[in-house]
Structure formats: structure tokens, C-alpha cells
Design a protein around this motif. Sequence first.
Motif, PDB file in Angstrom:
ATOM      1  N   TYR A 181      53.053 -48.985  13.336  1.00 58.38           N
ATOM      2  CA  TYR A 181      53.074 -49.484  14.526  1.00 58.38           C
ATOM      3  C   TYR A 181      52.508 -51.743  14.258  1.00 58.38           C
ATOM      4  CZ  TYR A 181      53.945 -45.224  16.105  1.00 58.38           C
ATOM      5  OH  TYR A 181      53.786 -43.518  16.497  1.00 58.38           O
ATOM      6  N   GLN A 182      52.064 -51.761  12.985  1.00 53.01           N
ATOM      7  CA  GLN A 182      51.694 -53.181  13.200  1.00 53.01           C
ATOM      8  C   GLN A 182      52.316 -54.402  13.089  1.00 53.01           C
ATOM      9  OE1 GLN A 182      48.982 -53.275   9.473  1.00 53.01           O
ATOM     10  NE2 GLN A 182      51.102 -53.877   8.762  1.00 53.01           N
ATOM     11  N   GLU A 183      53.863 -54.004  13.039  1.00 57.35           N
ATOM     12  CA  GLU A 183      54.921 -55.457  13.167  1.00 57.35           C
ATOM     13  C   GLU A 183      55.049 -55.067  14.396  1.00 57.35           C
ATOM     14  OE1 GLU A 183      55.056 -51.857  10.847  1.00 57.35           O
ATOM     15  OE2 GLU A 183      54.961 -53.690   8.965  1.00 57.35           O
ATOM     16  N   ILE A 184      54.987 -54.272  14.470  1.00 57.65           N
ATOM     17  CA  ILE A 184      55.467 -54.395  16.698  1.00 57.65           C
ATOM     18  C   ILE A 184      54.424 -55.050  17.623  1.00 57.65           C
ATOM     19  CG2 ILE A 184      55.048 -52.908  18.653  1.00 57.65           C
ATOM     20  CD1 ILE A 184      56.505 -51.028  17.340  1.00 57.65           C
ATOM     21  N   TRP A 185      53.201 -55.041  17.048  1.00 56.58           N
ATOM     22  CA  TRP A 185      52.014 -55.705  17.639  1.00 56.58           C
ATOM     23  C   TRP A 185      51.083 -56.603  17.454  1.00 56.58           C
ATOM     24  CZ3 TRP A 185      50.893 -54.195  22.496  1.00 56.58           C
ATOM     25  CH2 TRP A 185      51.701 -52.755  23.450  1.00 56.58           C
ATOM     26  N   ILE A 186      51.572 -56.733  15.998  1.00 59.67           N
ATOM     27  CA  ILE A 186      51.250 -58.396  15.817  1.00 59.67           C
ATOM     28  C   ILE A 186      51.475 -59.492  16.509  1.00 59.67           C
ATOM     29  CG2 ILE A 186      50.947 -59.913  13.575  1.00 59.67           C
ATOM     30  CD1 ILE A 186      50.234 -57.272  11.592  1.00 59.67           C
ATOM     31  N   SER A 187      52.619 -59.141  16.558  1.00 59.03           N
ATOM     32  CA  SER A 187      53.346 -60.612  17.704  1.00 59.03           C
ATOM     33  C   SER A 187      52.614 -60.357  19.087  1.00 59.03           C
ATOM     34  CB  SER A 187      54.578 -60.799  16.978  1.00 59.03           C
ATOM     35  OG  SER A 187      55.664 -59.303  17.599  1.00 59.03           O
ATOM     36  N   ARG A 188      52.449 -59.751  19.411  1.00 60.32           N
ATOM     37  CA  ARG A 188      52.399 -58.975  20.702  1.00 60.32           C
ATOM     38  C   ARG A 188      51.828 -59.897  20.928  1.00 60.32           C
ATOM     39  NH1 ARG A 188      55.094 -53.294  22.851  1.00 60.32           N
ATOM     40  NH2 ARG A 188      57.269 -54.151  21.903  1.00 60.32           N
ATOM     41  N   LEU A 189      50.252 -59.252  20.068  1.00 59.95           N
ATOM     42  CA  LEU A 189      48.591 -60.537  20.273  1.00 59.95           C
ATOM     43  C   LEU A 189      48.588 -61.364  19.846  1.00 59.95           C
ATOM     44  CD1 LEU A 189      46.981 -56.854  18.945  1.00 59.95           C
ATOM     45  CD2 LEU A 189      47.193 -57.637  20.947  1.00 59.95           C
ATOM     46  N   GLY A 190      49.912 -62.276  19.666  1.00 58.46           N
ATOM     47  CA  GLY A 190      49.590 -63.526  18.602  1.00 58.46           C
ATOM     48  C   GLY A 190      49.642 -63.936  17.998  1.00 58.46           C
ATOM     49  N   TYR A 191      49.502 -62.875  16.604  1.00 59.02           N
ATOM     50  CA  TYR A 191      49.239 -63.091  15.515  1.00 59.02           C
ATOM     51  C   TYR A 191      51.140 -63.281  14.820  1.00 59.02           C
ATOM     52  CZ  TYR A 191      44.150 -61.590  16.423  1.00 59.02           C
ATOM     53  OH  TYR A 191      42.891 -61.332  16.453  1.00 59.02           O
ATOM     54  N   SER A 192      50.576 -63.603  13.283  1.00 59.14           N
ATOM     55  CA  SER A 192      51.774 -63.990  12.299  1.00 59.14           C
ATOM     56  C   SER A 192      50.273 -62.488  11.536  1.00 59.14           C
ATOM     57  CB  SER A 192      51.758 -64.739  11.803  1.00 59.14           C
ATOM     58  OG  SER A 192      50.436 -65.343  10.670  1.00 59.14           O
ATOM     59  N   TYR A 193      51.376 -62.310  10.535  1.00 64.38           N
ATOM     60  CA  TYR A 193      50.883 -61.621  10.448  1.00 64.38           C
ATOM     61  C   TYR A 193      49.041 -61.758   8.797  1.00 64.38           C
ATOM     62  CZ  TYR A 193      50.019 -57.468   5.958  1.00 64.38           C
ATOM     63  OH  TYR A 193      49.194 -57.072   5.125  1.00 64.38           O
ATOM     64  N   GLU A 194      49.990 -63.449   8.173  1.00 64.19           N
ATOM     65  CA  GLU A 194      48.724 -63.377   7.480  1.00 64.19           C
ATOM     66  C   GLU A 194      47.591 -63.705   8.502  1.00 64.19           C
ATOM     67  OE1 GLU A 194      52.482 -64.294   7.826  1.00 64.19           O
ATOM     68  OE2 GLU A 194      52.806 -63.613   5.427  1.00 64.19           O
ATOM     69  N   SER A 195      47.226 -64.262   9.215  1.00 63.69           N
ATOM     70  CA  SER A 195      46.676 -64.209  10.945  1.00 63.69           C
ATOM     71  C   SER A 195      45.754 -63.606  11.249  1.00 63.69           C
ATOM     72  CB  SER A 195      47.074 -66.017  11.853  1.00 63.69           C
ATOM     73  OG  SER A 195      47.828 -64.519  13.196  1.00 63.69           O
ATOM     74  N   TYR A 196      46.693 -61.754  11.078  1.00 64.91           N
ATOM     75  CA  TYR A 196      45.931 -60.913  11.017  1.00 64.91           C
ATOM     76  C   TYR A 196      45.373 -60.893  10.520  1.00 64.91           C
ATOM     77  CZ  TYR A 196      45.870 -55.989  12.038  1.00 64.91           C
ATOM     78  OH  TYR A 196      45.348 -54.479  12.930  1.00 64.91           O
ATOM     79  N   LEU A 197      45.872 -60.917   9.284  1.00 65.87           N
ATOM     80  CA  LEU A 197      44.726 -60.429   8.042  1.00 65.87           C
ATOM     81  C   LEU A 197      43.541 -61.539   8.667  1.00 65.87           C
ATOM     82  CD1 LEU A 197      47.068 -60.191   4.788  1.00 65.87           C
ATOM     83  CD2 LEU A 197      46.064 -58.710   5.965  1.00 65.87           C
ATOM     84  N   ASP A 198      43.350 -62.393   8.044  1.00 69.17           N
ATOM     85  CA  ASP A 198      42.241 -63.151   8.651  1.00 69.17           C
ATOM     86  C   ASP A 198      41.589 -63.101   9.375  1.00 69.17           C
ATOM     87  OD1 ASP A 198      43.302 -65.068   6.310  1.00 69.17           O
ATOM     88  OD2 ASP A 198      44.257 -67.052   7.668  1.00 69.17           O
ATOM     89  N   ALA A 199      42.007 -62.268  10.185  1.00 75.62           N
ATOM     90  CA  ALA A 199      41.439 -62.032  11.655  1.00 75.62           C
ATOM     91  C   ALA A 199      40.505 -61.381  11.566  1.00 75.62           C
ATOM     92  CB  ALA A 199      41.953 -62.081  13.093  1.00 75.62           C
ATOM     93  N   VAL A 200      41.429 -60.160  10.366  1.00 75.12           N
ATOM     94  CA  VAL A 200      40.682 -58.505  10.104  1.00 75.12           C
ATOM     95  C   VAL A 200      39.760 -59.085   9.207  1.00 75.12           C
ATOM     96  CG1 VAL A 200      40.843 -56.459   9.273  1.00 75.12           C
ATOM     97  CG2 VAL A 200      42.529 -57.052  10.487  1.00 75.12           C
ATOM     98  N   ARG A 201      39.631 -60.119   8.095  1.00 75.73           N
ATOM     99  CA  ARG A 201      38.858 -60.470   6.739  1.00 75.73           C
ATOM    100  C   ARG A 201      37.823 -60.555   7.500  1.00 75.73           C
ATOM    101  NH1 ARG A 201      42.423 -63.586   4.083  1.00 75.73           N
ATOM    102  NH2 ARG A 201      43.008 -62.120   3.452  1.00 75.73           N
ATOM    103  N   GLU A 202      38.134 -61.860   7.968  1.00 70.70           N
ATOM    104  CA  GLU A 202      36.121 -62.321   9.567  1.00 70.70           C
ATOM    105  C   GLU A 202      35.803 -61.562   9.670  1.00 70.70           C
ATOM    106  OE1 GLU A 202      38.191 -65.370  11.831  1.00 70.70           O
ATOM    107  OE2 GLU A 202      38.977 -66.931  10.186  1.00 70.70           O
ATOM    108  N   THR A 203      36.645 -60.139  10.625  1.00 64.47           N
ATOM    109  CA  THR A 203      35.380 -59.392  11.522  1.00 64.47           C
ATOM    110  C   THR A 203      35.177 -58.618  10.421  1.00 64.47           C
ATOM    111  OG1 THR A 203      37.966 -59.198  13.266  1.00 64.47           O
ATOM    112  CG2 THR A 203      35.276 -58.120  13.496  1.00 64.47           C
ATOM    113  N   LEU A 204      35.654 -58.200   9.224  1.00 65.95           N
ATOM    114  CA  LEU A 204      34.869 -57.395   8.168  1.00 65.95           C
ATOM    115  C   LEU A 204      33.591 -58.329   7.487  1.00 65.95           C
ATOM    116  CD1 LEU A 204      37.923 -55.027   7.026  1.00 65.95           C
ATOM    117  CD2 LEU A 204      35.867 -54.745   8.361  1.00 65.95           C
ATOM    118  N   ALA A 205      33.798 -59.613   7.312  1.00 66.24           N
ATOM    119  CA  ALA A 205      33.078 -60.286   7.339  1.00 66.24           C
ATOM    120  C   ALA A 205      31.440 -60.191   7.845  1.00 66.24           C
ATOM    121  CB  ALA A 205      33.864 -61.493   6.240  1.00 66.24           C
ATOM    122  N   ALA A 206      32.084 -60.000   9.231  1.00 63.21           N
ATOM    123  CA  ALA A 206      30.901 -60.467  10.256  1.00 63.21           C
ATOM    124  C   ALA A 206      29.985 -58.952  10.128  1.00 63.21           C
ATOM    125  CB  ALA A 206      31.575 -60.783  11.305  1.00 63.21           C
ATOM    126  N   VAL A 207      30.647 -58.043  10.101  1.00 64.44           N
ATOM    127  CA  VAL A 207      30.153 -56.653   9.456  1.00 64.44           C
ATOM    128  C   VAL A 207      28.465 -56.454   8.889  1.00 64.44           C
ATOM    129  CG1 VAL A 207      29.883 -54.537  10.215  1.00 64.44           C
ATOM    130  CG2 VAL A 207      31.563 -55.909  11.048  1.00 64.44           C
TER     131      VAL A 207
END
Length: 208
Positions: A181-207
Motif C-alpha cells: 500500500y505504500q504507493e497509495i499512502w506515501i504521497s498522502r503522507l506528503g512524501y515522495s518515495y525518496e523522501s520517505y526512504l530518507d525519513a525511514v532511514r533517519e528514524t532507524l538511525a535514531a533508534v
Amino acid sequence: MAEYPEPDAKHPLAADCRRCPALVEARECISWGNGPLDADIVVVGEAPGAGTPEADLWKGGNFTGLAYTARHSGRKIREMMADLGYRDACYYTNAVKCFPSDGEGSNREPTDEEHENCRPYLEQEVREIEPRAVVATGKHATTSLLATENLELDGFVDSVLDPVPLPGLHTTLVPILHPSYQEIWISRLGYSYESYLDAVRETLAAVE
């Protein structure tokens, strides 16, 4: 896009399991977790799909016995984790290990009882692997992991990329969108695929 490893040997936690009669009747085989047992990240899906028996490698966990090995969701999540830099550092499993059939060959949502029956296997996997983070893909995987701390989900979309400590499992839950479902929801959350990846990467790095 980064290359990703093909699914490797499964990690069965029982020779057989018959806790859920409807799942036993519907499944081809149990879909066990797979990946390194010293993985930095455990990726948890909902349950195996019906599968595609005529496929070459990507038949799906219902036929391979390996979680996240379907043509679409399996390849997508493995590609994504490789893109994030975790190519060889992920263990893949499901909250429910058997295909929940709707009686007509398609998926249905696992019941609360099926989640509860299967949760000890998921808890055992996380405790054995001791990952830095558990990435839950979608609402059902997130709900099942929150239940290990007697917590309830209050709106899945609002929980995406909001880490939750799981002290009983000595790790941190990071909910992300399900690959289907990520193709549907990524844009609805205000991300592009690349910015979504960046957000996931930053979140995991902070854990930690």
C-alpha cells in the motif's frame, strides 16, 4: 536501486503447529522467519498471502515456507531495506505464520485469536535475534507487536515512523507502511518515495 539478497533458509520454531484449525486447513505450509539470526532489524509483516505456485522464486510464504517471499510485497520490502542500507542485516517474519484464507483462495485478515495464538512465536524470534529495532509493515503487524506490551493502536497512519519502546522484548517498534500500500499512502503522507526512504532511514538511525 540496491541489490537485495534472495531469501535464505527458514528458521522453524516448531515441527508443526495446529493452534488455529482454519489456518491449518487453508495453508500449504507454515511460513517461517528467515535471515541472519544476529540481524540488526527484524521486519514483520501481517501473514503470508495465498501465493503464486507457478512463480519461479517468488511463490510466497504459503508455498516457500519463507516469510516475505511473494512477488510483490516480498520483493518490495527487501528492495526497500536494501536501499536503506540494511541489505544483509534484516530478518523477515510475519505476525501470523500461516495463510488466512477467505474460503475462496484469497486473503482475509487474521482474527484476534490467530494473532494471539501466533504471538509467542514472534516474541521468541525477537528475543532470540535481539534486534536494535523491529520494523512493522502495516496495521496488523504493528497491532500485534503493541500487544506484547498490552498497548493498543490508535490510528495506524498517525503511528507511521513513530517509534515505540518494547521493553519486554528489549527493542523498539518502528511502524512503516505495508509494501502493498505504500504507493497509495506515501504521497498522502506528503512524501515522495525518496523522501520517505530518507525519513525511514533517519528514524532507524535514531533508534538505539
